[in-house]
Design a protein around this motif. Structure first.
Motif, PDB file in Angstrom:
ATOM      1  N   ILE A  41       0.841  -1.202   0.000  1.00 18.59           N
ATOM      2  CA  ILE A  41       0.000   0.000   0.000  1.00 18.59           C
ATOM      3  C   ILE A  41       0.874   1.249   0.000  1.00 18.59           C
ATOM      4  O   ILE A  41       0.611   2.220  -0.722  1.00 18.59           O
ATOM      5  CB  ILE A  41      -0.945  -0.009   1.223  1.00 18.59           C
ATOM      6  N   PHE A  42       1.926   1.234   0.810  1.00 15.52           N
ATOM      7  CA  PHE A  42       2.856   2.359   0.870  1.00 15.52           C
ATOM      8  C   PHE A  42       3.559   2.554  -0.472  1.00 15.52           C
ATOM      9  O   PHE A  42       3.637   3.682  -0.996  1.00 15.52           O
ATOM     10  CB  PHE A  42       3.886   2.120   1.976  1.00 15.52           C
ATOM     11  N   PHE A  43       4.069   1.474  -1.077  1.00 16.70           N
ATOM     12  CA  PHE A  43       4.773   1.564  -2.355  1.00 16.70           C
ATOM     13  C   PHE A  43       3.853   2.109  -3.458  1.00 16.70           C
ATOM     14  O   PHE A  43       4.262   2.962  -4.257  1.00 16.70           O
ATOM     15  CB  PHE A  43       5.323   0.195  -2.771  1.00 16.70           C
ATOM     16  N   ILE A  44       2.621   1.606  -3.515  1.00 18.33           N
ATOM     17  CA  ILE A  44       1.681   2.043  -4.550  1.00 18.33           C
ATOM     18  C   ILE A  44       1.366   3.524  -4.394  1.00 18.33           C
ATOM     19  O   ILE A  44       1.281   4.272  -5.388  1.00 18.33           O
ATOM     20  CB  ILE A  44       0.389   1.202  -4.495  1.00 18.33           C
ATOM     21  N   SER A  45       1.189   3.988  -3.160  1.00 23.65           N
ATOM     22  CA  SER A  45       0.888   5.407  -2.933  1.00 23.65           C
ATOM     23  C   SER A  45       2.058   6.288  -3.375  1.00 23.65           C
ATOM     24  O   SER A  45       1.840   7.374  -3.920  1.00 23.65           O
ATOM     25  CB  SER A  45       0.556   5.650  -1.456  1.00 23.65           C
ATOM     26  N   VAL A  83      -2.566  21.918  -1.629  1.00 22.06           N
ATOM     27  CA  VAL A  83      -3.404  21.041  -0.811  1.00 22.06           C
ATOM     28  C   VAL A  83      -3.122  19.578  -1.130  1.00 22.06           C
ATOM     29  O   VAL A  83      -2.983  18.746  -0.231  1.00 22.06           O
ATOM     30  CB  VAL A  83      -4.901  21.356  -1.029  1.00 22.06           C
ATOM     31  N   GLN A  84      -3.044  19.276  -2.433  1.00 19.11           N
ATOM     32  CA  GLN A  84      -2.818  17.896  -2.849  1.00 19.11           C
ATOM     33  C   GLN A  84      -1.492  17.368  -2.319  1.00 19.11           C
ATOM     34  O   GLN A  84      -1.429  16.272  -1.751  1.00 19.11           O
ATOM     35  CB  GLN A  84      -2.834  17.801  -4.370  1.00 19.11           C
ATOM     36  N   TYR A  85      -0.419  18.136  -2.507  1.00 21.82           N
ATOM     37  CA  TYR A  85       0.891  17.695  -2.033  1.00 21.82           C
ATOM     38  C   TYR A  85       0.895  17.499  -0.522  1.00 21.82           C
ATOM     39  O   TYR A  85       1.420  16.513  -0.014  1.00 21.82           O
ATOM     40  CB  TYR A  85       1.973  18.709  -2.422  1.00 21.82           C
ATOM     41  N   SER A  86       0.305  18.459   0.179  1.00 23.06           N
ATOM     42  CA  SER A  86       0.302  18.389   1.645  1.00 23.06           C
ATOM     43  C   SER A  86      -0.453  17.160   2.142  1.00 23.06           C
ATOM     44  O   SER A  86       0.045  16.400   2.979  1.00 23.06           O
ATOM     45  CB  SER A  86      -0.321  19.654   2.226  1.00 23.06           C
ATOM     46  N   VAL A  87      -1.665  16.958   1.612  1.00 27.15           N
ATOM     47  CA  VAL A  87      -2.503  15.858   2.083  1.00 27.15           C
ATOM     48  C   VAL A  87      -1.955  14.510   1.645  1.00 27.15           C
ATOM     49  O   VAL A  87      -1.894  13.570   2.440  1.00 27.15           O
ATOM     50  CB  VAL A  87      -3.958  16.035   1.597  1.00 27.15           C
ATOM     51  N   VAL A  88      -1.546  14.404   0.371  1.00 27.40           N
ATOM     52  CA  VAL A  88      -1.032  13.122  -0.128  1.00 27.40           C
ATOM     53  C   VAL A  88       0.245  12.728   0.602  1.00 27.40           C
ATOM     54  O   VAL A  88       0.417  11.558   0.975  1.00 27.40           O
ATOM     55  CB  VAL A  88      -0.799  13.189  -1.649  1.00 27.40           C
ATOM     56  N   PHE A  93       3.009   9.329   4.515  1.00 24.58           N
ATOM     57  CA  PHE A  93       3.685   9.189   5.806  1.00 24.58           C
ATOM     58  C   PHE A  93       2.900   8.265   6.727  1.00 24.58           C
ATOM     59  O   PHE A  93       3.490   7.451   7.453  1.00 24.58           O
ATOM     60  CB  PHE A  93       3.855  10.561   6.462  1.00 24.58           C
ATOM     61  N   GLN A  94       1.572   8.368   6.706  1.00 22.63           N
ATOM     62  CA  GLN A  94       0.735   7.500   7.539  1.00 22.63           C
ATOM     63  C   GLN A  94       0.870   6.042   7.116  1.00 22.63           C
ATOM     64  O   GLN A  94       0.935   5.146   7.969  1.00 22.63           O
ATOM     65  CB  GLN A  94      -0.727   7.943   7.455  1.00 22.63           C
ATOM     66  N   PHE A  95       0.908   5.787   5.806  1.00 22.33           N
ATOM     67  CA  PHE A  95       1.091   4.411   5.332  1.00 22.33           C
ATOM     68  C   PHE A  95       2.450   3.855   5.777  1.00 22.33           C
ATOM     69  O   PHE A  95       2.550   2.700   6.194  1.00 22.33           O
ATOM     70  CB  PHE A  95       0.991   4.358   3.804  1.00 22.33           C
ATOM     71  N   TYR A  96       3.478   4.703   5.670  1.00 23.77           N
ATOM     72  CA  TYR A  96       4.808   4.271   6.101  1.00 23.77           C
ATOM     73  C   TYR A  96       4.815   4.009   7.605  1.00 23.77           C
ATOM     74  O   TYR A  96       5.402   3.023   8.077  1.00 23.77           O
ATOM     75  CB  TYR A  96       5.838   5.345   5.755  1.00 23.77           C
ATOM     76  N   LYS A  97       4.143   4.876   8.353  1.00 23.48           N
ATOM     77  CA  LYS A  97       4.062   4.718   9.801  1.00 23.48           C
ATOM     78  C   LYS A  97       3.348   3.420  10.163  1.00 23.48           C
ATOM     79  O   LYS A  97       3.783   2.681  11.064  1.00 23.48           O
ATOM     80  CB  LYS A  97       3.333   5.919  10.404  1.00 23.48           C
ATOM     81  N   VAL A 122      -6.607   4.151   4.415  1.00 18.90           N
ATOM     82  CA  VAL A 122      -6.773   3.914   2.976  1.00 18.90           C
ATOM     83  C   VAL A 122      -8.124   4.445   2.502  1.00 18.90           C
ATOM     84  O   VAL A 122      -8.223   5.070   1.438  1.00 18.90           O
ATOM     85  CB  VAL A 122      -6.643   2.413   2.649  1.00 18.90           C
ATOM     86  N   LYS A 123      -9.164   4.219   3.286  1.00 23.80           N
ATOM     87  CA  LYS A 123     -10.508   4.682   2.935  1.00 23.80           C
ATOM     88  C   LYS A 123     -10.533   6.199   2.787  1.00 23.80           C
ATOM     89  O   LYS A 123     -11.042   6.737   1.794  1.00 23.80           O
ATOM     90  CB  LYS A 123     -11.505   4.241   4.006  1.00 23.80           C
ATOM     91  N   TYR A 124      -9.963   6.907   3.755  1.00 28.22           N
ATOM     92  CA  TYR A 124      -9.955   8.372   3.705  1.00 28.22           C
ATOM     93  C   TYR A 124      -9.085   8.875   2.548  1.00 28.22           C
ATOM     94  O   TYR A 124      -9.401   9.894   1.918  1.00 28.22           O
ATOM     95  CB  TYR A 124      -9.447   8.946   5.028  1.00 28.22           C
TER      96      TYR A 124
END
Length: 214
Positions: A41-45, A83-88, A93-97, A122-124
């Motif tokens: 999931i982290f790699f794909i993101s 906004v996109q860069y900040s949120v993505v 970072f959350q996926f890595y965490k 992932v849902k959000y």
């Protein structure tokens, strides 16, 4: 039937007073599978974040950016990018965490908790990405509506003689709205394939742990 299913069936047949070696083996397999899924999931993101930047080198992408500016949407484009860069990046970072947390867990209840957190993250993330895609098309439709000569702004010199400027503008707006719905649905299907399959496997691991009465 895979090795995890065989171990689970064997564990369920054992008396509770016997040493639960098989339980530990089952937990380790679920833990490894969950860690691998979250890693993907982290790699794909990360790939999903990097890929659009490679498209900027294409001439068609440069033309698309110019259209946004000519429609008077340059400020929105800048704002949406921030906004996109900040949120993505926050989600990446959350996926890595989540991956690092699951990789270092030795407690089944904590693993359950982290699987739930990953599913929600992932849902959000998917909801945000699809909302941003659809909102971009809607803003472009508004830009066309507010522009006196959207055809020129979009780089088209052709003017149909049998259609009024108002009707032409309405047609352009309707086309952008329909295109926005279609693109959002297509991207939703892609997200379902990319993340839905991984989440389905993650949900299976979650159910395996719950069925073991942890």
């Amino acid at each position: 039937m895979d090795e995890l299913e065989l171990l689970k069936r064997d564990w369920q047949k054992k008396d509770k007073q016997l040493p639960q070696i098989s339980f530990d083996e089952i937990y380790k397999m679920i833990w490894k599978k969950s860690s691998s899924i979250v890693k993907w999931i982290f790699f794909i993101s990360v790939i999903e974040f990097a890929l659009p930047h490679l498209l900027y080198f294409l001439p068609s992408m440069s033309k698309s950016l110019a259209i946004w500016k000519d429609l008077g949407l340059g400020n929105f484009l800048l704002f949406s990018n921030v906004v996109q860069y900040s949120v993505v990046l926050f989600f990446i970072f959350q996926f890595y965490k989540r991956y690092k947390e699951i990789s270092s867990l030795d407690n089944a209840k904590q693993l359950l908790s982290n699987i739930l957190k990953t599913r929600k993250t992932v849902k959000y993330y998917v909801i945000f990405c699809l909302s941003l895609i659809f909102a971009s098309f809607m803003v472009m439709a508004v830009g066309i509506y507010l522009n006196e000569d959207p055809m020129t702004a979009m780089g088209y010199s052709y003017r149909p003689e049998n259609i009024s400027p108002e009707k032409l503008k309405t047609t352009l707006i309707a086309t952008v709205v329909v295109l926005g719905v279609v693109v959002t649905l297509v991207m939703g299907c892609i997200y379902f394939l990319l993340y839905g399959i991984l989440l389905k496997k993650l949900n299976k691991n979650y159910k395996e742990l719950k069925d073991m009465d942890i």
